[in-house]
Design a protein around this motif. Structure first.
Motif, PDB file in Angstrom:
ATOM      1  N   MET A  28      34.590  51.168  59.086  1.00  0.00           N
ATOM      2  CA  MET A  28      35.831  51.083  58.357  1.00  0.00           C
ATOM      3  C   MET A  28      35.542  50.807  56.887  1.00  0.00           C
ATOM      4  SD  MET A  28      38.650  48.091  58.604  1.00  0.00           S
ATOM      5  CE  MET A  28      39.099  47.476  57.013  1.00  0.00           C
ATOM      6  N   GLU A  29      36.138  51.565  56.032  1.00  0.00           N
ATOM      7  CA  GLU A  29      36.062  51.331  54.599  1.00  0.00           C
ATOM      8  C   GLU A  29      37.258  50.474  54.203  1.00  0.00           C
ATOM      9  OE1 GLU A  29      33.921  52.250  52.017  1.00  0.00           O
ATOM     10  OE2 GLU A  29      32.599  52.696  53.705  1.00  0.00           O
ATOM     11  N   PRO A  30      37.028  49.381  53.494  1.00  0.00           N
ATOM     12  CA  PRO A  30      38.162  48.560  53.070  1.00  0.00           C
ATOM     13  C   PRO A  30      39.005  49.303  52.037  1.00  0.00           C
ATOM     14  CG  PRO A  30      36.128  47.740  52.104  1.00  0.00           C
ATOM     15  CD  PRO A  30      35.758  48.835  53.058  1.00  0.00           C
ATOM     16  N   THR A  31      40.287  49.020  52.049  1.00  0.00           N
ATOM     17  CA  THR A  31      41.184  49.600  51.057  1.00  0.00           C
ATOM     18  C   THR A  31      41.023  48.838  49.743  1.00  0.00           C
ATOM     19  OG1 THR A  31      43.011  48.122  51.570  1.00  0.00           O
ATOM     20  CG2 THR A  31      42.855  50.173  52.879  1.00  0.00           C
ATOM     21  N   THR A  32      41.493  49.434  48.674  1.00  0.00           N
ATOM     22  CA  THR A  32      41.434  48.752  47.379  1.00  0.00           C
ATOM     23  C   THR A  32      42.211  47.435  47.414  1.00  0.00           C
ATOM     24  OG1 THR A  32      41.118  50.860  46.251  1.00  0.00           O
ATOM     25  CG2 THR A  32      41.851  49.009  44.895  1.00  0.00           C
ATOM     26  N   PRO A  33      43.421  47.372  47.997  1.00  0.00           N
ATOM     27  CA  PRO A  33      44.098  46.069  48.098  1.00  0.00           C
ATOM     28  C   PRO A  33      43.300  45.046  48.911  1.00  0.00           C
ATOM     29  CG  PRO A  33      45.700  47.812  48.377  1.00  0.00           C
ATOM     30  CD  PRO A  33      44.334  48.469  48.385  1.00  0.00           C
ATOM     31  N   GLN A  34      42.630  45.481  49.961  1.00  0.00           N
ATOM     32  CA  GLN A  34      41.811  44.548  50.735  1.00  0.00           C
ATOM     33  C   GLN A  34      40.648  44.027  49.895  1.00  0.00           C
ATOM     34  OE1 GLN A  34      40.999  47.177  54.048  1.00  0.00           O
ATOM     35  NE2 GLN A  34      42.440  46.078  55.382  1.00  0.00           N
ATOM     36  N   GLU A  35      40.019  44.898  49.134  1.00  0.00           N
ATOM     37  CA  GLU A  35      38.929  44.463  48.261  1.00  0.00           C
ATOM     38  C   GLU A  35      39.437  43.505  47.191  1.00  0.00           C
ATOM     39  OE1 GLU A  35      35.628  47.943  48.281  1.00  0.00           O
ATOM     40  OE2 GLU A  35      37.470  48.411  47.187  1.00  0.00           O
ATOM     41  N   ALA A  36      40.630  43.752  46.663  1.00  0.00           N
ATOM     42  CA  ALA A  36      41.204  42.866  45.659  1.00  0.00           C
ATOM     43  C   ALA A  36      41.479  41.485  46.255  1.00  0.00           C
ATOM     44  CB  ALA A  36      42.494  43.476  45.088  1.00  0.00           C
ATOM     45  N   CYS A  37      41.966  41.446  47.479  1.00  0.00           N
ATOM     46  CA  CYS A  37      42.203  40.162  48.155  1.00  0.00           C
ATOM     47  C   CYS A  37      40.882  39.451  48.429  1.00  0.00           C
ATOM     48  CB  CYS A  37      42.981  40.368  49.448  1.00  0.00           C
ATOM     49  SG  CYS A  37      44.704  40.836  49.183  1.00  0.00           S
ATOM     50  N   PHE A  38      39.847  40.203  48.787  1.00  0.00           N
ATOM     51  CA  PHE A  38      38.522  39.617  48.983  1.00  0.00           C
ATOM     52  C   PHE A  38      38.038  38.971  47.688  1.00  0.00           C
ATOM     53  CE2 PHE A  38      33.898  39.978  48.666  1.00  0.00           C
ATOM     54  CZ  PHE A  38      33.504  39.236  49.769  1.00  0.00           C
ATOM     55  N   GLU A  39      38.231  39.660  46.563  1.00  0.00           N
ATOM     56  CA  GLU A  39      37.850  39.104  45.258  1.00  0.00           C
ATOM     57  C   GLU A  39      38.582  37.786  45.003  1.00  0.00           C
ATOM     58  OE1 GLU A  39      35.528  39.849  43.091  1.00  0.00           O
ATOM     59  OE2 GLU A  39      34.846  41.632  44.140  1.00  0.00           O
ATOM     60  N   ALA A  40      39.845  37.721  45.359  1.00  0.00           N
ATOM     61  CA  ALA A  40      40.602  36.472  45.187  1.00  0.00           C
ATOM     62  C   ALA A  40      39.986  35.358  46.033  1.00  0.00           C
ATOM     63  CB  ALA A  40      42.073  36.681  45.566  1.00  0.00           C
ATOM     64  N   GLY A  41      39.605  35.677  47.252  1.00  0.00           N
ATOM     65  CA  GLY A  41      38.980  34.686  48.121  1.00  0.00           C
ATOM     66  C   GLY A  41      37.676  34.167  47.550  1.00  0.00           C
ATOM     67  N   ILE A  42      36.887  35.042  46.967  1.00  0.00           N
ATOM     68  CA  ILE A  42      35.633  34.637  46.339  1.00  0.00           C
ATOM     69  C   ILE A  42      35.917  33.642  45.215  1.00  0.00           C
ATOM     70  CG2 ILE A  42      33.719  35.455  44.893  1.00  0.00           C
ATOM     71  CD1 ILE A  42      33.433  36.155  47.873  1.00  0.00           C
ATOM     72  N   LYS A  43      36.933  33.934  44.417  1.00  0.00           N
ATOM     73  CA  LYS A  43      37.267  33.044  43.293  1.00  0.00           C
ATOM     74  C   LYS A  43      37.706  31.675  43.799  1.00  0.00           C
ATOM     75  CE  LYS A  43      36.848  36.881  40.964  1.00  0.00           C
ATOM     76  NZ  LYS A  43      35.960  37.844  41.575  1.00  0.00           N
ATOM     77  N   PHE A  44      38.532  31.642  44.842  1.00  0.00           N
ATOM     78  CA  PHE A  44      38.974  30.363  45.391  1.00  0.00           C
ATOM     79  C   PHE A  44      37.816  29.562  45.975  1.00  0.00           C
ATOM     80  CE2 PHE A  44      43.635  31.289  45.580  1.00  0.00           C
ATOM     81  CZ  PHE A  44      44.018  30.111  44.952  1.00  0.00           C
ATOM     82  N   GLY A  45      36.940  30.232  46.715  1.00  0.00           N
ATOM     83  CA  GLY A  45      35.792  29.538  47.276  1.00  0.00           C
ATOM     84  C   GLY A  45      34.924  28.940  46.184  1.00  0.00           C
ATOM     85  N   SER A  46      34.722  29.699  45.141  1.00  0.00           N
ATOM     86  CA  SER A  46      33.921  29.227  44.019  1.00  0.00           C
ATOM     87  C   SER A  46      34.594  28.041  43.331  1.00  0.00           C
ATOM     88  CB  SER A  46      33.720  30.380  43.030  1.00  0.00           C
ATOM     89  OG  SER A  46      32.908  29.983  41.972  1.00  0.00           O
ATOM     90  N   LEU A  47      35.869  28.160  43.051  1.00  0.00           N
ATOM     91  CA  LEU A  47      36.602  27.085  42.381  1.00  0.00           C
ATOM     92  C   LEU A  47      36.567  25.805  43.204  1.00  0.00           C
ATOM     93  CD1 LEU A  47      39.856  27.130  40.450  1.00  0.00           C
ATOM     94  CD2 LEU A  47      39.735  25.662  42.428  1.00  0.00           C
ATOM     95  N   TYR A  48      36.916  25.922  44.460  1.00  0.00           N
ATOM     96  CA  TYR A  48      37.037  24.717  45.288  1.00  0.00           C
ATOM     97  C   TYR A  48      35.682  24.051  45.515  1.00  0.00           C
ATOM     98  CZ  TYR A  48      38.851  21.484  48.698  1.00  0.00           C
ATOM     99  OH  TYR A  48      39.221  20.336  49.337  1.00  0.00           O
ATOM    100  N   HIS A  49      34.697  24.824  45.908  1.00  0.00           N
ATOM    101  CA  HIS A  49      33.432  24.216  46.297  1.00  0.00           C
ATOM    102  C   HIS A  49      32.553  23.857  45.108  1.00  0.00           C
ATOM    103  CE1 HIS A  49      34.319  24.436  50.470  1.00  0.00           C
ATOM    104  NE2 HIS A  49      34.708  25.687  50.312  1.00  0.00           N
ATOM    105  N   GLN A  50      32.789  24.463  43.974  1.00  0.00           N
ATOM    106  CA  GLN A  50      32.043  24.084  42.779  1.00  0.00           C
ATOM    107  C   GLN A  50      32.524  22.750  42.229  1.00  0.00           C
ATOM    108  OE1 GLN A  50      32.045  27.062  39.702  1.00  0.00           O
ATOM    109  NE2 GLN A  50      31.105  25.712  38.212  1.00  0.00           N
ATOM    110  N   PHE A  51      33.818  22.483  42.326  1.00  0.00           N
ATOM    111  CA  PHE A  51      34.379  21.306  41.664  1.00  0.00           C
ATOM    112  C   PHE A  51      34.749  20.163  42.611  1.00  0.00           C
ATOM    113  CE2 PHE A  51      34.912  24.654  38.535  1.00  0.00           C
ATOM    114  CZ  PHE A  51      34.411  24.031  37.402  1.00  0.00           C
TER     115      PHE A  51
END
Length: 115
Positions: free
Chosen positions: A1-24
């Motif tokens: 399965m190839e992810p859709t562009t909206p799915q990839e965009a949501c994945f990017e958001a998750g990466i940012k949240f994980g980074s923000l929360y666990h870094q600080f």
């Protein structure tokens, strides 16, 4: 399965949240340092690809309560002390996200996806 562009965009958001929360998480915070810590969090996460805006708000009443319950003039940053909003722009898709306390848990969620 190839992810859709909206799915990839949501994945990017998750990466940012994980980074923000666990870094600080665990960073010492006091009423005097709360604003500068929030600004540092915003600026750090906005450096990441596709991240357009980040807003971190320190919940001052919760911060005061946490300090009062401890034995120092500061406490450790946790999800219960901040509210976060983020906007991710990825290949023509905008993802609006937020983090807020829900039933005692810092819930990170996708609020809107627009193509």
């Amino acid at each position: 399965m190839e992810p859709t562009t909206p799915q990839e965009a949501c994945f990017e958001a998750g990466i940012k949240f994980g980074s923000l929360y666990h870094q600080f998480a665990g960073t010492p915070v006091s009423p005097d340092s709360a604003d500068s810590l929030a600004a540092a969090m915003e600026e750090a996460i906005e450096n990441q690809p596709f991240c357009e805006t980040v807003t971190v708000s320190v919940r001052t009443a919760a911060l005061a309560d946490a300090i009062a319950a401890g034995g120092a003039d500061y406490t450790e940053l946790t999800g219960r002390l901040i509210d976060v909003e983020m906007r991710i722009e990825y290949e023509g898709v905008t993802v609006e996200t937020s983090m807020a306390m829900v039933d005692g848990y810092p819930l990170m969620q996708v609020d809107a996806v627009r193509e």
